[in-house]
Motif scaffolding. Structure first.
Motif, PDB file in Angstrom:
ATOM      1  N   VAL A 127       0.845  -1.204   0.000  1.00  0.00           N
ATOM      2  CA  VAL A 127       0.000   0.000   0.000  1.00  0.00           C
ATOM      3  C   VAL A 127       0.881   1.254   0.000  1.00  0.00           C
ATOM      4  O   VAL A 127       0.572   2.247  -0.659  1.00  0.00           O
ATOM      5  CB  VAL A 127      -0.945   0.000   1.216  1.00  0.00           C
ATOM      6  CG1 VAL A 127      -1.657   1.348   1.352  1.00  0.00           C
ATOM      7  CG2 VAL A 127      -1.981  -1.113   1.084  1.00  0.00           C
ATOM      8  N   ASP A 128       1.986   1.187   0.723  1.00  0.00           N
ATOM      9  CA  ASP A 128       2.888   2.332   0.803  1.00  0.00           C
ATOM     10  C   ASP A 128       3.634   2.560  -0.515  1.00  0.00           C
ATOM     11  O   ASP A 128       3.857   3.702  -0.926  1.00  0.00           O
ATOM     12  CB  ASP A 128       3.887   2.115   1.938  1.00  0.00           C
ATOM     13  CG  ASP A 128       4.764   3.329   2.191  1.00  0.00           C
ATOM     14  OD1 ASP A 128       4.327   4.460   1.866  1.00  0.00           O
ATOM     15  OD2 ASP A 128       5.881   3.167   2.724  1.00  0.00           O
ATOM     16  N   LEU A 154      -1.007  -2.921  12.743  1.00  0.00           N
ATOM     17  CA  LEU A 154      -2.057  -2.047  12.209  1.00  0.00           C
ATOM     18  C   LEU A 154      -2.188  -0.771  13.036  1.00  0.00           C
ATOM     19  O   LEU A 154      -2.406   0.310  12.486  1.00  0.00           O
ATOM     20  CB  LEU A 154      -3.388  -2.796  12.161  1.00  0.00           C
ATOM     21  CG  LEU A 154      -3.479  -3.886  11.092  1.00  0.00           C
ATOM     22  CD1 LEU A 154      -4.765  -4.696  11.248  1.00  0.00           C
ATOM     23  CD2 LEU A 154      -3.404  -3.282   9.684  1.00  0.00           C
ATOM     24  N   LEU A 155      -2.056  -0.891  14.356  1.00  0.00           N
ATOM     25  CA  LEU A 155      -2.094   0.311  15.200  1.00  0.00           C
ATOM     26  C   LEU A 155      -0.936   1.242  14.853  1.00  0.00           C
ATOM     27  O   LEU A 155      -1.097   2.470  14.792  1.00  0.00           O
ATOM     28  CB  LEU A 155      -2.034  -0.070  16.678  1.00  0.00           C
ATOM     29  CG  LEU A 155      -3.280  -0.728  17.274  1.00  0.00           C
ATOM     30  CD1 LEU A 155      -3.035  -1.119  18.714  1.00  0.00           C
ATOM     31  CD2 LEU A 155      -4.493   0.198  17.178  1.00  0.00           C
ATOM     32  N   LYS A 156       0.224   0.666  14.612  1.00  0.00           N
ATOM     33  CA  LYS A 156       1.386   1.470  14.201  1.00  0.00           C
ATOM     34  C   LYS A 156       1.125   2.132  12.855  1.00  0.00           C
ATOM     35  O   LYS A 156       1.466   3.301  12.637  1.00  0.00           O
ATOM     36  CB  LYS A 156       2.623   0.574  14.129  1.00  0.00           C
ATOM     37  CG  LYS A 156       3.888   1.318  13.746  1.00  0.00           C
ATOM     38  CD  LYS A 156       5.083   0.373  13.696  1.00  0.00           C
ATOM     39  CE  LYS A 156       6.344   1.109  13.261  1.00  0.00           C
ATOM     40  NZ  LYS A 156       7.509   0.180  13.173  1.00  0.00           N
ATOM     41  N   ALA A 157       0.488   1.389  11.936  1.00  0.00           N
ATOM     42  CA  ALA A 157       0.205   1.922  10.600  1.00  0.00           C
ATOM     43  C   ALA A 157      -0.794   3.064  10.632  1.00  0.00           C
ATOM     44  O   ALA A 157      -0.847   3.870   9.697  1.00  0.00           O
ATOM     45  CB  ALA A 157      -0.307   0.799   9.698  1.00  0.00           C
ATOM     46  N   ARG A 164      -2.669   6.595   2.633  1.00  0.00           N
ATOM     47  CA  ARG A 164      -3.278   5.362   2.135  1.00  0.00           C
ATOM     48  C   ARG A 164      -2.991   4.195   3.071  1.00  0.00           C
ATOM     49  O   ARG A 164      -3.807   3.288   3.214  1.00  0.00           O
ATOM     50  CB  ARG A 164      -2.793   5.055   0.720  1.00  0.00           C
ATOM     51  CG  ARG A 164      -3.095   6.154  -0.292  1.00  0.00           C
ATOM     52  CD  ARG A 164      -4.578   6.261  -0.651  1.00  0.00           C
ATOM     53  NE  ARG A 164      -5.450   6.713   0.414  1.00  0.00           N
ATOM     54  CZ  ARG A 164      -5.631   7.985   0.762  1.00  0.00           C
ATOM     55  NH1 ARG A 164      -4.983   8.937   0.144  1.00  0.00           N
ATOM     56  NH2 ARG A 164      -6.474   8.299   1.737  1.00  0.00           N
ATOM     57  N   VAL A 165      -1.829   4.220   3.725  1.00  0.00           N
ATOM     58  CA  VAL A 165      -1.523   3.189   4.728  1.00  0.00           C
ATOM     59  C   VAL A 165      -2.422   3.375   5.940  1.00  0.00           C
ATOM     60  O   VAL A 165      -2.950   2.406   6.497  1.00  0.00           O
ATOM     61  CB  VAL A 165      -0.032   3.240   5.135  1.00  0.00           C
ATOM     62  CG1 VAL A 165       0.238   2.283   6.294  1.00  0.00           C
ATOM     63  CG2 VAL A 165       0.857   2.883   3.948  1.00  0.00           C
ATOM     64  N   ARG A 166      -2.628   4.626   6.337  1.00  0.00           N
ATOM     65  CA  ARG A 166      -3.513   4.887   7.481  1.00  0.00           C
ATOM     66  C   ARG A 166      -4.932   4.430   7.162  1.00  0.00           C
ATOM     67  O   ARG A 166      -5.634   3.864   8.017  1.00  0.00           O
ATOM     68  CB  ARG A 166      -3.506   6.386   7.834  1.00  0.00           C
ATOM     69  CG  ARG A 166      -2.136   6.920   8.206  1.00  0.00           C
ATOM     70  CD  ARG A 166      -2.199   8.235   8.959  1.00  0.00           C
ATOM     71  NE  ARG A 166      -2.818   9.322   8.222  1.00  0.00           N
ATOM     72  CZ  ARG A 166      -2.194  10.133   7.391  1.00  0.00           C
ATOM     73  NH1 ARG A 166      -0.899   9.964   7.150  1.00  0.00           N
ATOM     74  NH2 ARG A 166      -2.831  11.126   6.787  1.00  0.00           N
ATOM     75  N   GLU A 167      -5.362   4.682   5.934  1.00  0.00           N
ATOM     76  CA  GLU A 167      -6.701   4.255   5.517  1.00  0.00           C
ATOM     77  C   GLU A 167      -6.810   2.726   5.561  1.00  0.00           C
ATOM     78  O   GLU A 167      -7.802   2.176   6.062  1.00  0.00           O
ATOM     79  CB  GLU A 167      -6.979   4.756   4.099  1.00  0.00           C
ATOM     80  CG  GLU A 167      -8.343   4.357   3.561  1.00  0.00           C
ATOM     81  CD  GLU A 167      -8.512   4.718   2.096  1.00  0.00           C
ATOM     82  OE1 GLU A 167      -9.621   4.535   1.563  1.00  0.00           O
ATOM     83  OE2 GLU A 167      -7.524   5.170   1.467  1.00  0.00           O
ATOM     84  N   PHE A 168      -5.797   2.034   5.040  1.00  0.00           N
ATOM     85  CA  PHE A 168      -5.789   0.574   5.040  1.00  0.00           C
ATOM     86  C   PHE A 168      -5.885   0.047   6.469  1.00  0.00           C
ATOM     87  O   PHE A 168      -6.645  -0.879   6.763  1.00  0.00           O
ATOM     88  CB  PHE A 168      -4.521   0.056   4.368  1.00  0.00           C
ATOM     89  CG  PHE A 168      -4.352  -1.439   4.445  1.00  0.00           C
ATOM     90  CD1 PHE A 168      -5.048  -2.275   3.594  1.00  0.00           C
ATOM     91  CD2 PHE A 168      -3.497  -2.002   5.382  1.00  0.00           C
ATOM     92  CE1 PHE A 168      -4.894  -3.659   3.664  1.00  0.00           C
ATOM     93  CE2 PHE A 168      -3.338  -3.377   5.462  1.00  0.00           C
ATOM     94  CZ  PHE A 168      -4.042  -4.206   4.602  1.00  0.00           C
TER      95      PHE A 168
END
Length: 288
Positions: A127-128, A154-157, A164-168
């Motif tokens: 995604v990144d 996922l919490l770290k992301a 887009r990584v935050r959205e994922f």
């Protein structure tokens, strides 16, 4: 002196040409691709038969999938490859990285949750680094859900520099058993600078089915989102409030104002939410 300059220029030319050749003739990514995976994908097997074949591989499928997911072409290589094909310096690959990503995205939903969970960080990587289609493939891959081992990555992301990584991450954090940890991490994302992150964070918060006390705290935050500059966020705020009945009644005045929103979808969703949350207020506003 001139001879030394010529030597330096020659070395620089070799380095530059070598770098360009590396970009053109190599694909970034770890490990070897597993031909068995694509052989199954491109067979005439039914979905159920494919699922059985993939699951039969067990954890042995992970290295191959990881190599498929993390394989990608640099932006410079993508620009150079058409020229390389035209000059016959290279032949088009049998399968492009985009095709490998699509295959992996189709395989992952067929796997057991523990296997998908081990690939979460690989999808975050793609995604990144990937394009819009790669991001779509990542979302599809993890739609089946992940296990608790994916919680920390996922919490770290959620705080990644790439929206887009935050959205994922916000989409993938649908873990009801971990709601007590996830909700506090998602709440700040309602003020994320990216509209898609704000929108999906709201929907995931609601999907986690907050308890009455938490729901009452969330409703004012989502009500504020009805005034968001993004139509997407306003639409999803309406949807979120529909899912928080009966706690969303304080949002009725704000929903009534949205009946005059410039966006047609927002107006419709606001009307639908009013009918569900407060039928009398909807009738007074002229909604049938």
């Amino acid at each position: 002196m001139k001879k030394r300059i010529r030597m330096v220029l020659l070395v620089l030319l070799v380095v530059i040409l070598g770098g360009l050749a590396f970009l053109v003739f190599t694909v970034r990514g770890p490990g070897d691709l597993d031909p068995k995976l694509t052989e199954i994908m491109r067979s005439n097997l039914t979905r159920e038969e494919r699922q059985a074949a993939f699951r039969q591989m067990g954890t042995n499928i992970i290295p191959g999938l990881r190599a498929m997911i993390r394989r990608y072409d640099s932006p410079l290589k993508l620009k150079l490859m058409p020229l390389a094909y035209k000059l016959r310096l290279a032949k088009p690959p049998v399968h492009t990285p985009d095709e490998w990503h699509w295959d992996a995205g189709q395989i992952c939903p067929l796997l057991e949750t523990p296997i998908r969970t081990q690939l979460v960080e690989d999808w975050i990587f793609l995604v990144d680094h990937g394009n819009a289609q790669d991001r779509y493939d990542a979302f599809v891959a993890e739609m089946g859900g992940v296990g608790p081992e994916a919680l920390q990555p996922l919490l770290k992301a959620l705080n990644h520099r790439n929206p887009r990584v935050r959205e994922f991450a916000a989409v993938a954090l649908k873990m009801p058993d971990q709601a007590a940890v996830i909700m506090p991490a998602l709440l700040p994302k309602l003020n994320d600078p990216d509209d898609a992150v704000r929108a999906v964070s709201m929907l995931t918060l609601v999907w986690l089915r907050p308890d009455p006390d938490t729901a009452e705290k969330i409703v004012p935050l989502i009500t504020n989102a009805l005034n968001d500059s993004s139509p997407l966020v306003r639409q999803d705020a309406c949807n979120a409030l529909r899912s928080l009945v009966p706690y969303s009644k304080p949002a009725v005045p704000a929903l009534v104002k949205l009946l005059n929103d410039p966006d047609a979808n927002v107006r419709k969703l606001a009307a639908d939410a009013l009918l569900l949350i407060d039928n009398e207020a909807a009738r007074e506003a002229g909604i049938k």
